[in-house]
Design an enzyme around this catalytic site. Structure first.
Site, PDB file in Angstrom:
ATOM      1  N   ARG A  81      35.780  49.936  46.036  1.00  0.00           N
ATOM      2  CA  ARG A  81      36.023  50.326  44.980  1.00  0.00           C
ATOM      3  C   ARG A  81      36.067  51.802  44.535  1.00  0.00           C
ATOM      4  O   ARG A  81      34.678  52.468  45.410  1.00  0.00           O
ATOM      5  CB  ARG A  81      35.153  49.766  44.295  1.00  0.00           C
ATOM      6  CG  ARG A  81      35.100  49.198  42.486  1.00  0.00           C
ATOM      7  CD  ARG A  81      33.563  49.554  42.111  1.00  0.00           C
ATOM      8  NE  ARG A  81      33.358  48.457  42.267  1.00  0.00           N
ATOM      9  CZ  ARG A  81      32.188  46.935  41.601  1.00  0.00           C
ATOM     10  NH1 ARG A  81      31.097  48.210  41.557  1.00  0.00           N
ATOM     11  NH2 ARG A  81      32.589  46.382  41.992  1.00  0.00           N
ATOM     12  N   ARG A 112      26.787  55.134  39.692  1.00  0.00           N
ATOM     13  CA  ARG A 112      27.956  54.270  39.446  1.00  0.00           C
ATOM     14  C   ARG A 112      29.139  55.331  38.722  1.00  0.00           C
ATOM     15  O   ARG A 112      28.767  56.851  38.290  1.00  0.00           O
ATOM     16  CB  ARG A 112      28.607  53.085  38.849  1.00  0.00           C
ATOM     17  CG  ARG A 112      27.333  52.031  39.021  1.00  0.00           C
ATOM     18  CD  ARG A 112      27.234  51.519  41.074  1.00  0.00           C
ATOM     19  NE  ARG A 112      26.461  50.530  41.273  1.00  0.00           N
ATOM     20  CZ  ARG A 112      26.931  49.466  40.810  1.00  0.00           C
ATOM     21  NH1 ARG A 112      27.788  48.795  40.683  1.00  0.00           N
ATOM     22  NH2 ARG A 112      25.594  48.525  41.686  1.00  0.00           N
ATOM     23  N   LYS A 158      21.543  49.677  39.563  1.00  0.00           N
ATOM     24  CA  LYS A 158      22.321  50.358  39.719  1.00  0.00           C
ATOM     25  C   LYS A 158      22.381  51.563  37.987  1.00  0.00           C
ATOM     26  O   LYS A 158      21.331  50.621  37.133  1.00  0.00           O
ATOM     27  CB  LYS A 158      23.428  49.974  39.172  1.00  0.00           C
ATOM     28  CG  LYS A 158      23.573  47.999  38.629  1.00  0.00           C
ATOM     29  CD  LYS A 158      24.746  47.909  38.180  1.00  0.00           C
ATOM     30  CE  LYS A 158      24.881  46.244  38.000  1.00  0.00           C
ATOM     31  NZ  LYS A 158      25.146  45.163  37.932  1.00  0.00           N
ATOM     32  N   LYS A 212      24.592  53.838  34.726  1.00  0.00           N
ATOM     33  CA  LYS A 212      24.966  53.725  34.428  1.00  0.00           C
ATOM     34  C   LYS A 212      25.986  54.395  33.787  1.00  0.00           C
ATOM     35  O   LYS A 212      24.539  54.826  32.332  1.00  0.00           O
ATOM     36  CB  LYS A 212      26.402  53.065  33.890  1.00  0.00           C
ATOM     37  CG  LYS A 212      26.169  51.341  35.151  1.00  0.00           C
ATOM     38  CD  LYS A 212      26.778  49.924  34.384  1.00  0.00           C
ATOM     39  CE  LYS A 212      27.520  49.428  36.226  1.00  0.00           C
ATOM     40  NZ  LYS A 212      27.435  47.500  35.148  1.00  0.00           N
ATOM     41  N   CYS A 269      36.397  39.557  33.915  1.00  0.00           N
ATOM     42  CA  CYS A 269      36.328  39.727  35.696  1.00  0.00           C
ATOM     43  C   CYS A 269      37.398  39.105  36.682  1.00  0.00           C
ATOM     44  O   CYS A 269      37.826  37.750  36.713  1.00  0.00           O
ATOM     45  CB  CYS A 269      35.097  39.272  36.558  1.00  0.00           C
ATOM     46  SG  CYS A 269      34.106  38.011  35.849  1.00  0.00           S
ATOM     47  N   CYS A 288      34.184  36.762  44.387  1.00  0.00           N
ATOM     48  CA  CYS A 288      33.367  37.401  44.256  1.00  0.00           C
ATOM     49  C   CYS A 288      31.917  36.282  43.889  1.00  0.00           C
ATOM     50  O   CYS A 288      31.271  34.974  43.892  1.00  0.00           O
ATOM     51  CB  CYS A 288      32.865  37.655  42.647  1.00  0.00           C
ATOM     52  SG  CYS A 288      31.248  38.029  42.092  1.00  0.00           S
ATOM     53  N   CYS A 328      29.779  34.863  35.194  1.00  0.00           N
ATOM     54  CA  CYS A 328      28.627  34.736  35.801  1.00  0.00           C
ATOM     55  C   CYS A 328      27.986  35.282  34.885  1.00  0.00           C
ATOM     56  O   CYS A 328      28.853  36.259  34.001  1.00  0.00           O
ATOM     57  CB  CYS A 328      28.199  34.822  37.189  1.00  0.00           C
ATOM     58  SG  CYS A 328      28.327  36.666  37.248  1.00  0.00           S
ATOM     59  N   CYS A 330      30.815  41.082  33.992  1.00  0.00           N
ATOM     60  CA  CYS A 330      31.304  42.425  34.391  1.00  0.00           C
ATOM     61  C   CYS A 330      32.213  43.079  33.587  1.00  0.00           C
ATOM     62  O   CYS A 330      32.709  44.096  33.299  1.00  0.00           O
ATOM     63  CB  CYS A 330      31.559  42.228  35.933  1.00  0.00           C
ATOM     64  SG  CYS A 330      30.466  42.929  36.828  1.00  0.00           S
TER      65      CYS A 330
END
Length: 543
Positions: A78, A147, A231, A233, A453, A459, A498, A502
């Protein structure tokens, strides 16, 4: 010499397994560096965790699983692309890498980067080096740190606030970039590629201690040896523009200018986040709260103060509870702000009034404000490929090769070409027409405003399909609307495989969240401008 008091650290508690892996990694080096040299198809569990910080996830293609045989291991990379910026040479490199080492597709993400899928372990180093040598990076695109910093993609040259959003997205990304040499040691044999020079104010801020915001004796002055609990953001936007889904971010900044268009400061929001876990009611999506206002000169110190608060007080024992949204939810905004002010060294100023935010996608041809044009192109679910009469990958490659245009990826999986001369418009449109690319007015609005996603088959978190089934779902919804006399209606639809969110389904008017094979939770009622959370309506519905 008078020393500024350091905020009292939280009481010691048992750390999660990942915290130990980070501490033993020698600044994100091991066991990744050692295992990369081994002739294996995959990394150990410890290696997988450290690889994330370098911008890659180990995956396996579940469509190819055969009982008794090794998994079909492959890797997703990514890009770290603040504000979605992709220079032409980087795009052409990614395009070629996808054909030579990947699965022949690229995927625009919901955080304004590109993902490259299907890379084998033996090719990771050559792919990573090619990205870096083409003005790209993957450092910090994944892992427990800041991120990709988002910003509105529109290149309005006559609206200075948009320029400030780009500028500070890049500079905050630089401020919070890991300082370990591991990335260049592992992927480029220690050769640090020359890139854009950091702003002097960013360099100075990274070394300025304030009230305990940095570790002056460590390789990572802001992150320390354990980096962030999870993470983190950030986004920077302008008043009225919610193309970045600002309420979903750990920290969002809103540019504030004076009547002359000069930057004065930023409104600050904090505590957003959408990830959750099924049947774990202690996990939930949350909108960011207004925190206050900060003048331009203080913005880096305030960002550091917020990061330090989450770094030092975020939950490092339970990863499901580790995001900053839970710290603010547990403490309350007032206590959180008080702790931030301890690190900041001064009071945070009152939040300034803002106009209502709008959802913007910038598709189609637009005036840039300086005599040039920009063009927004829709990418269905972010997947860049050639399929049947739709030759999107070919069209993008031809446009970049022919005109060497820069590109901005959008927070909704689309892209903008900009700095287009009016004399180039007809030829570019001709390429798009020949390659079957629809104009924005020809796209079904249900499709235009939908996101999904990647989910299955690669994934590792996916428990249901998403990207591969949403076209049929949208078609069925369109048929139903036509049957009940609502053919002209549309709304924002988002789907994930899930509950981690995302594609930000909890900010969609209609959200589908994978809850099992071919089963989904249904979420309803978010605002069209993504300023209100949806609510769970059905716990399980079949595909």
């Amino acid at each position: 010499m008078v020393q500024t008091p350091t905020p009292t650290p939280p009481p010691a508690r048992k750390l999660s397994k990942v915290e130990g892996i980070k501490e033993r990694s020698h600044g994100l080096r091991e066991p990744l560096a050692t295992e990369l040299l081994q002739e294996t198809t995959h990394f150990s569990e410890d290696g997988i965790q450290i690889l994330k910080f370098h911008g890659s996830y180990q995956q396996d293609n579940r469509d190819h699983r055969v009982k008794g045989q090794e998994k079909d291991y492959q890797f997703m990379l990514r890009t770290r692309s603040p504000g979605g910026f992709i220079p032409p040479q980087l795009y052409l490199t990614l395009d070629q890498l996808s054909e030579t080492y990947g699965n022949s597709t690229l995927r625009a993400t919901t955080r304004q980067g590109f993902q490259l899928h299907g890379v084998l372990k033996k090719n990771l180093k050559v792919v990573m080096a090619a990205i870096v040598n083409s003005m790209g990076s993957t450092l910090g695109a994944c892992g427990d740190l800041n991120r990709n910093v988002m910003a509105p993609p529109a290149p309005y040259r006559h609206r200075p606030e948009y320029g400030y959003a780009w500028e500070y997205a890049h500079q905050i990304a630089d401020l919070l970039t890991p300082q370990t040499g591991a990335y260049y040691e592992i992927w480029l044999d220690g050769e640090k590629v020359i890139s854009a020079e950091e702003a002097p104010a960013v360099k100075a801020a990274r070394q300025r201690n304030g009230s305990g915001t940095i570790f002056s004796d460590q390789e990572e002055p802001i992150y320390g040896s354990h980096y962030m609990p999870r993470k983190f953001k950030c986004a920077v936007t302008v008043p009225g523009d919610n193309s970045v889904d600002l309420y979903s971010q750990d920290v969002s900044l809103v540019v504030i200018t004076n009547p002359q268009g000069e930057l004065e400061g930023f409104n600050v929001l904090a505590g957003g986040g959408l990830g959750r876990t099924h049947n774990k009611e202690e996990t939930f999506p949350r909108l960011a709260d207004p925190i206050g206002y900060v003048e331009t000169a203080d913005i880096y110190d305030l960002i550091k103060a917020i990061v330090a608060t989450q770094r030092d007080y975020g939950d490092r024992g339970e990863r499901r509870h580790a995001r900053m949204k839970y710290l603010i939810e547990d403490w309350g905004v007032e206590r959180f702000c008080a702790k931030v002010e301890e690190y900041f060294g001064k009071p945070i100023l009152p939040f300034k009034p803002l106009p209502e935010f709008q959802y913007l996608d910038f598709l189609g041809w637009h005036e840039q404000g300086d005599g040039k044009l920009f063009l927004g192109l829709s990418i269905d679910n972010g997947r860049v490929h050639d399929q049947g009469t739709l030759q999107l990958k070919t069209a993008l490659r031809e446009i970049v090769q022919r005109f060497s245009l820069p590109m901005r990826l959008t927070p909704h999986q689309n892209l903008l070409f900009y700095d287009i001369e009016p004399s180039q418009q007809s030829e570019i449109q001709g390429i798009l027409n020949r390659c079957g690319i629809q104009r924005e007015t020809e796209i079904d609005p249900l499709v235009r405003y939908a996101m999904a996603c990647p989910a299955l088959p690669t994934c590792g978190l996916a428990i249901a399909e998403s990207e591969r089934v949403i076209p049929s779902i949208l078609g069925r919804i369109r048929t139903l609307l036509s049957q009940v006399g609502l053919a002209g209606e549309h709304f924002v639809i988002r789907m994930t495989g899930c509950p981690n969110g995302c594609a930000r389904p909890y900010l969609a008017e209609l959200g589908f969240v994978g809850s099992g094979p071919d089963c989904y939770q249904v979420w309803l009622g978010a605002a069209p401008n993504q300023s209100r959370l949806s609510q769970a309506y059905l716990e399980k519905t079949a595909d």
